[in-house]
Design a protein around this motif. Structure first.
Motif, PDB file in Angstrom:
ATOM      1  N   VAL A   1       0.860  -1.185   0.000  1.00 56.42           N
ATOM      2  CA  VAL A   1       0.000   0.000   0.000  1.00 56.42           C
ATOM      3  C   VAL A   1       0.894   1.232   0.000  1.00 56.42           C
ATOM      4  N   SER A   2       0.320   2.345  -0.352  1.00 56.06           N
ATOM      5  CA  SER A   2       1.121   3.568  -0.401  1.00 56.06           C
ATOM      6  C   SER A   2       1.325   4.125   1.004  1.00 56.06           C
ATOM      7  N   ILE A   3       2.382   4.885   1.161  1.00 55.31           N
ATOM      8  CA  ILE A   3       2.658   5.527   2.444  1.00 55.31           C
ATOM      9  C   ILE A   3       1.569   6.540   2.778  1.00 55.31           C
ATOM     10  N   THR A   4       0.945   7.134   1.756  1.00 49.26           N
ATOM     11  CA  THR A   4      -0.167   8.073   1.971  1.00 49.26           C
ATOM     12  C   THR A   4      -1.335   7.361   2.632  1.00 49.26           C
ATOM     13  N   ASP A   5      -1.644   6.137   2.157  1.00 48.15           N
ATOM     14  CA  ASP A   5      -2.713   5.352   2.780  1.00 48.15           C
ATOM     15  C   ASP A   5      -2.384   5.019   4.233  1.00 48.15           C
ATOM     16  N   LEU A   6      -1.124   4.710   4.495  1.00 45.66           N
ATOM     17  CA  LEU A   6      -0.729   4.386   5.871  1.00 45.66           C
ATOM     18  C   LEU A   6      -0.859   5.599   6.778  1.00 45.66           C
ATOM     19  N   HIS A   7      -0.405   6.749   6.308  1.00 48.63           N
ATOM     20  CA  HIS A   7      -0.456   7.951   7.128  1.00 48.63           C
ATOM     21  C   HIS A   7      -1.876   8.475   7.332  1.00 48.63           C
ATOM     22  N   ALA A   8      -2.814   8.047   6.482  1.00 52.03           N
ATOM     23  CA  ALA A   8      -4.210   8.464   6.630  1.00 52.03           C
ATOM     24  C   ALA A   8      -4.913   7.691   7.744  1.00 52.03           C
ATOM     25  N   LEU A   9      -4.299   6.621   8.207  1.00 53.63           N
ATOM     26  CA  LEU A   9      -4.933   5.786   9.234  1.00 53.63           C
ATOM     27  C   LEU A   9      -4.848   6.445  10.607  1.00 53.63           C
ATOM     28  N   SER A  10      -5.825   6.112  11.434  1.00 50.64           N
ATOM     29  CA  SER A  10      -5.803   6.572  12.826  1.00 50.64           C
ATOM     30  C   SER A  10      -6.467   5.511  13.691  1.00 50.64           C
ATOM     31  N   GLY A  11      -6.335   5.674  14.988  1.00 47.91           N
ATOM     32  CA  GLY A  11      -6.978   4.768  15.932  1.00 47.91           C
ATOM     33  C   GLY A  11      -6.532   3.334  15.786  1.00 47.91           C
ATOM     34  N   TRP A  12      -7.495   2.434  15.927  1.00 43.26           N
ATOM     35  CA  TRP A  12      -7.201   1.001  15.926  1.00 43.26           C
ATOM     36  C   TRP A  12      -6.607   0.541  14.599  1.00 43.26           C
ATOM     37  N   GLN A  13      -7.044   1.157  13.474  1.00 41.37           N
ATOM     38  CA  GLN A  13      -6.516   0.745  12.164  1.00 41.37           C
ATOM     39  C   GLN A  13      -5.017   0.990  12.071  1.00 41.37           C
ATOM     40  N   LYS A  14      -4.575   2.117  12.583  1.00 43.81           N
ATOM     41  CA  LYS A  14      -3.153   2.449  12.537  1.00 43.81           C
ATOM     42  C   LYS A  14      -2.338   1.420  13.316  1.00 43.81           C
ATOM     43  N   TYR A  15      -2.770   1.134  14.536  1.00 42.87           N
ATOM     44  CA  TYR A  15      -1.997   0.226  15.378  1.00 42.87           C
ATOM     45  C   TYR A  15      -2.112  -1.227  14.911  1.00 42.87           C
ATOM     46  N   ALA A  16      -3.280  -1.621  14.409  1.00 46.48           N
ATOM     47  CA  ALA A  16      -3.427  -2.977  13.871  1.00 46.48           C
ATOM     48  C   ALA A  16      -2.555  -3.152  12.633  1.00 46.48           C
ATOM     49  N   THR A  17      -2.519  -2.132  11.777  1.00 51.32           N
ATOM     50  CA  THR A  17      -1.699  -2.203  10.566  1.00 51.32           C
ATOM     51  C   THR A  17      -0.218  -2.253  10.923  1.00 51.32           C
ATOM     52  N   MET A  18       0.195  -1.436  11.887  1.00 54.79           N
ATOM     53  CA  MET A  18       1.598  -1.463  12.319  1.00 54.79           C
ATOM     54  C   MET A  18       1.968  -2.838  12.866  1.00 54.79           C
ATOM     55  N   LEU A  19       1.077  -3.404  13.667  1.00 54.98           N
ATOM     56  CA  LEU A  19       1.342  -4.725  14.250  1.00 54.98           C
ATOM     57  C   LEU A  19       1.478  -5.787  13.163  1.00 54.98           C
ATOM     58  N   VAL A  20       0.565  -5.773  12.189  1.00 52.96           N
ATOM     59  CA  VAL A  20       0.624  -6.752  11.107  1.00 52.96           C
ATOM     60  C   VAL A  20       1.904  -6.559  10.290  1.00 52.96           C
ATOM     61  N   MET A  21       2.267  -5.308  10.036  1.00 56.72           N
ATOM     62  CA  MET A  21       3.484  -5.045   9.268  1.00 56.72           C
ATOM     63  C   MET A  21       4.737  -5.511  10.002  1.00 56.72           C
ATOM     64  N   MET A  22       4.677  -5.572  11.333  1.00 54.58           N
ATOM     65  CA  MET A  22       5.852  -5.970  12.115  1.00 54.58           C
ATOM     66  C   MET A  22       6.049  -7.485  12.189  1.00 54.58           C
ATOM     67  N   ILE A  23       5.036  -8.259  11.833  1.00 52.99           N
ATOM     68  CA  ILE A  23       5.138  -9.716  11.978  1.00 52.99           C
ATOM     69  C   ILE A  23       6.353 -10.292  11.257  1.00 52.99           C
ATOM     70  N   PRO A  24       6.591 -10.000   9.966  1.00 55.47           N
ATOM     71  CA  PRO A  24       7.798 -10.560   9.332  1.00 55.47           C
ATOM     72  C   PRO A  24       9.093 -10.109   9.998  1.00 55.47           C
ATOM     73  N   SER A  25       9.132  -8.853  10.453  1.00 54.52           N
ATOM     74  CA  SER A  25      10.333  -8.353  11.130  1.00 54.52           C
ATOM     75  C   SER A  25      10.563  -9.081  12.448  1.00 54.52           C
ATOM     76  N   LEU A  26       9.491  -9.355  13.177  1.00 58.04           N
ATOM     77  CA  LEU A  26       9.631 -10.060  14.453  1.00 58.04           C
ATOM     78  C   LEU A  26      10.072 -11.505  14.234  1.00 58.04           C
ATOM     79  N   ILE A  27       9.549 -12.142  13.189  1.00 58.57           N
ATOM     80  CA  ILE A  27       9.971 -13.512  12.871  1.00 58.57           C
ATOM     81  C   ILE A  27      11.456 -13.526  12.506  1.00 58.57           C
ATOM     82  N   LEU A  28      11.870 -12.555  11.687  1.00 57.56           N
ATOM     83  CA  LEU A  28      13.283 -12.494  11.304  1.00 57.56           C
ATOM     84  C   LEU A  28      14.165 -12.167  12.512  1.00 57.56           C
ATOM     85  N   ALA A  29      13.688 -11.309  13.409  1.00 63.70           N
ATOM     86  CA  ALA A  29      14.455 -10.998  14.626  1.00 63.70           C
ATOM     87  C   ALA A  29      14.656 -12.264  15.461  1.00 63.70           C
ATOM     88  N   TYR A  30      13.627 -13.100  15.539  1.00 67.13           N
ATOM     89  CA  TYR A  30      13.743 -14.378  16.240  1.00 67.13           C
ATOM     90  C   TYR A  30      14.835 -15.237  15.593  1.00 67.13           C
TER      91      TYR A  30
END
Length: 184
Positions: free
Chosen positions: A54-83
């Protein structure tokens, strides 16, 4: 006639492993920072935009639960790789302490390979979830589901499989060596 001094291979393994131990530590920290960088460091995302579904504009338009849920989902591959990187770091730590053909570092190598495979398989799924979450607030017809696959994912899958097979072979070699020593 003079002979050249042959470098001590095990000393080189220990030295390089010590360096790679710290490089893995830095890479683990980076994995925790990559998603916040996308959200909060202007201009940084252009270097990773080919991986974004998705575009960075779409990400920055998010607020509330959508913003934090999207950030959490985006972090899943990074957390797996960190493991996985943490296990790679432990393997290099063992190598730097001269534990080369021991079961523990071989297990860490195998777990890194597994994490690499899981992370690679998770990326398209989390990318799809990110695109749904980022466009969820849009009216019907403007929402999207975007799945991104690249040659890099295919290469990483093969690399993860290769690492797992090498770890199995090393484990078997260490087991056979231990068995042979018990006969002497």
């Amino acid at each position: 006639m003079t002979t050249l001094h042959q470098p001590d291979t095990l000393q080189n393994v220990r030295r390089l492993s010590s360096i790679l131990y710290w490089v893995c530590s830095l890479a683990i920290i980076f994995q925790f920072l990559v998603v916040p960088f996308i959200w909060y460091v202007p201009g940084w995302v252009e270097t990773t935009s080919s991986q974004m579904t998705v575009s960075i504009t779409d990400l920055h338009a998010l607020s509330g639960w959508q913003k934090y849920a999207t950030m959490l989902v985006m972090m899943i591959p990074s957390l797996i790789l960190a493991y996985g990187l943490n296990h790679l770091r432990k393997m290099f730590g063992a190598f730097s302490n001269n534990a080369i053909f021991q079961p523990e570092p071989i297990r860490h190598l195998k777990l890194f390979g597994i994490a690499l495979l899981v992370q690679t398989l998770a990326k398209p799924l989390t990318g799809a979830a990110t695109s749904v979450l980022a466009t969820f607030h849009r009216p019907a017809g403007e929402r999207m589901l975007s799945i991104g696959l690249s040659n890099a994912e295919a290469s990483t899958l093969f690399l993860g499989g290769l690492i797992i097979v090498i770890a199995w072979v090393l484990g078997e070699a260490a087991r056979i060596d231990d068995e042979n020593r018990s006969f002497v």
